[in-house]
Scaffold this motif. Structure first.
Motif, PDB file in Angstrom:
ATOM      1  N   LYS A  28       0.876  -1.474  -0.010  1.00  0.00           N
ATOM      2  CA  LYS A  28      -0.023  -0.029  -0.119  1.00  0.00           C
ATOM      3  C   LYS A  28       0.794   1.387   0.103  1.00  0.00           C
ATOM      4  CE  LYS A  28      -4.032  -2.196   2.306  1.00  0.00           C
ATOM      5  NZ  LYS A  28      -4.789  -2.040   3.300  1.00  0.00           N
ATOM      6  N   GLN A  29       1.813   1.244   0.732  1.00  0.00           N
ATOM      7  CA  GLN A  29       2.834   2.276   0.966  1.00  0.00           C
ATOM      8  C   GLN A  29       4.124   2.182   0.076  1.00  0.00           C
ATOM      9  OE1 GLN A  29       2.692   3.447   4.980  1.00  0.00           O
ATOM     10  NE2 GLN A  29       2.009   5.506   4.370  1.00  0.00           N
ATOM     11  N   VAL A  30       4.103   2.902  -0.897  1.00  0.00           N
ATOM     12  CA  VAL A  30       5.278   2.939  -1.624  1.00  0.00           C
ATOM     13  C   VAL A  30       5.667   4.292  -2.220  1.00  0.00           C
ATOM     14  CG1 VAL A  30       6.656   2.226  -3.691  1.00  0.00           C
ATOM     15  CG2 VAL A  30       5.001   0.652  -2.604  1.00  0.00           C
ATOM     16  N   LYS A  31       6.853   4.707  -1.844  1.00  0.00           N
ATOM     17  CA  LYS A  31       7.211   6.382  -1.994  1.00  0.00           C
ATOM     18  C   LYS A  31       8.867   6.170  -2.664  1.00  0.00           C
ATOM     19  CE  LYS A  31       4.317   8.028   1.384  1.00  0.00           C
ATOM     20  NZ  LYS A  31       4.067   9.381   2.486  1.00  0.00           N
ATOM     21  N   ALA A  32       9.133   7.283  -3.201  1.00  0.00           N
ATOM     22  CA  ALA A  32      10.343   7.631  -3.979  1.00  0.00           C
ATOM     23  C   ALA A  32      11.206   8.525  -3.211  1.00  0.00           C
ATOM     24  CB  ALA A  32      10.114   8.095  -5.139  1.00  0.00           C
ATOM     25  N   ASP A  33      12.411   8.346  -3.430  1.00  0.00           N
ATOM     26  CA  ASP A  33      13.519   9.323  -2.847  1.00  0.00           C
ATOM     27  C   ASP A  33      14.345   9.875  -4.155  1.00  0.00           C
ATOM     28  OD1 ASP A  33      15.602  10.596  -1.941  1.00  0.00           O
ATOM     29  OD2 ASP A  33      16.436   8.863  -0.711  1.00  0.00           O
ATOM     30  N   ILE A  34      13.883  11.099  -4.431  1.00  0.00           N
ATOM     31  CA  ILE A  34      14.710  11.838  -5.418  1.00  0.00           C
ATOM     32  C   ILE A  34      15.711  12.788  -5.155  1.00  0.00           C
ATOM     33  CG2 ILE A  34      12.884  11.256  -7.210  1.00  0.00           C
ATOM     34  CD1 ILE A  34      11.942  14.017  -7.089  1.00  0.00           C
ATOM     35  N   THR A  35      16.027  12.893  -3.498  1.00  0.00           N
ATOM     36  CA  THR A  35      17.013  13.942  -3.251  1.00  0.00           C
ATOM     37  C   THR A  35      18.210  13.920  -3.650  1.00  0.00           C
ATOM     38  OG1 THR A  35      17.585  12.543  -1.245  1.00  0.00           O
ATOM     39  CG2 THR A  35      15.210  13.978  -1.155  1.00  0.00           C
TER      40      THR A  35
END
Length: 210
Positions: A28-35
């Motif tokens: 359900k919880q998937v996020k991206a790190d583009i920092t």
């Protein structure tokens, strides 16, 4: 929560986006790190949004702090234990392979890698084809080239960095297509990740290079 690290050029970002969608099928919880693209001098930075209009759900700085191993201060270590992210860091062990455990792993994870394998893509291929479309119509030389190759049996030669292989390998494959002569034994050196040859044929057609 799962966090996917995005890095590299557009091609790598496209594979990471496919992996991001793969995870969304299972969690359900998937996020991206583009920092990592802040001050990134290679390639053209983060391009998925500029080129394809793709917007990702991004992880906040607090989550990135807890999911990545860089911070070693006392407070961060205690917070990792509290949130269960002490072992969240999950680097890709071997490139161009599929890890079946990822789809069933319920633990918080921060994925660092390129994730270039068909098994991450096959179930989301229609969505990828839909999303990987240019935001703007091709112009100038790009538009002219598209018109030239449309409707033809087109051959694409991708050359990456190893310039010394360009002329001999191109001549070799061009000769194979036009004459049907078998490839010599030394041609195996042309099939490295730095040089790929991709004949584009109609669906179901057998490539002349197989």
């Amino acid at each position: 929560m799962k966090i996917v690290k995005f890095l590299g050029g557009l091609g790598n970002q496209m594979f990471q986006y496919a992996f991001y969608l793969f995870l969304k099928q299972h969690f359900k919880q998937v996020k991206a790190d583009i920092t990592g693209f802040a001050g990134y001098s290679l390639h053209n930075g983060f391009e998925l949004e500029d080129v394809f209009g793709i917007r990702l759900q991004q992880a906040g700085p607090f989550a990135i702090r807890l999911y990545t191993p860089e911070r070693r201060d006392w407070a961060t270590r205690k917070l990792r234990r509290l949130y269960g992210t002490k072992n969240a860091w999950y680097p890709e062990e071997k490139e161009f392979t599929y890890d079946p455990l990822i789809a069933v792993d319920k633990h918080p994870r921060y994925y660092w890698g390129y994730w270039q394998h068909y098994d991450y893509i096959k179930d989301i291929e229609p969505q990828l084809r839909k999303n990987f479309q240019f935001r703007e119509r091709l112009k100038g030389e790009n538009s002219k080239l598209l018109n030239e190759v449309s409707g033809l049996e087109t051959v694409s030669l991708h050359v990456r960095r190893v310039i010394t292989w360009v002329i001999p390998c191109w001549e070799l494959f061009a000769n194979r297509i036009t004459t049907g002569k078998p490839l010599p034994a030394w041609s195996r050196s042309c099939r490295t990740p730095s040089l790929s040859f991709s004949p584009m044929t109609s669906p179901g057609a057998k490539s002349p290079c197989h």
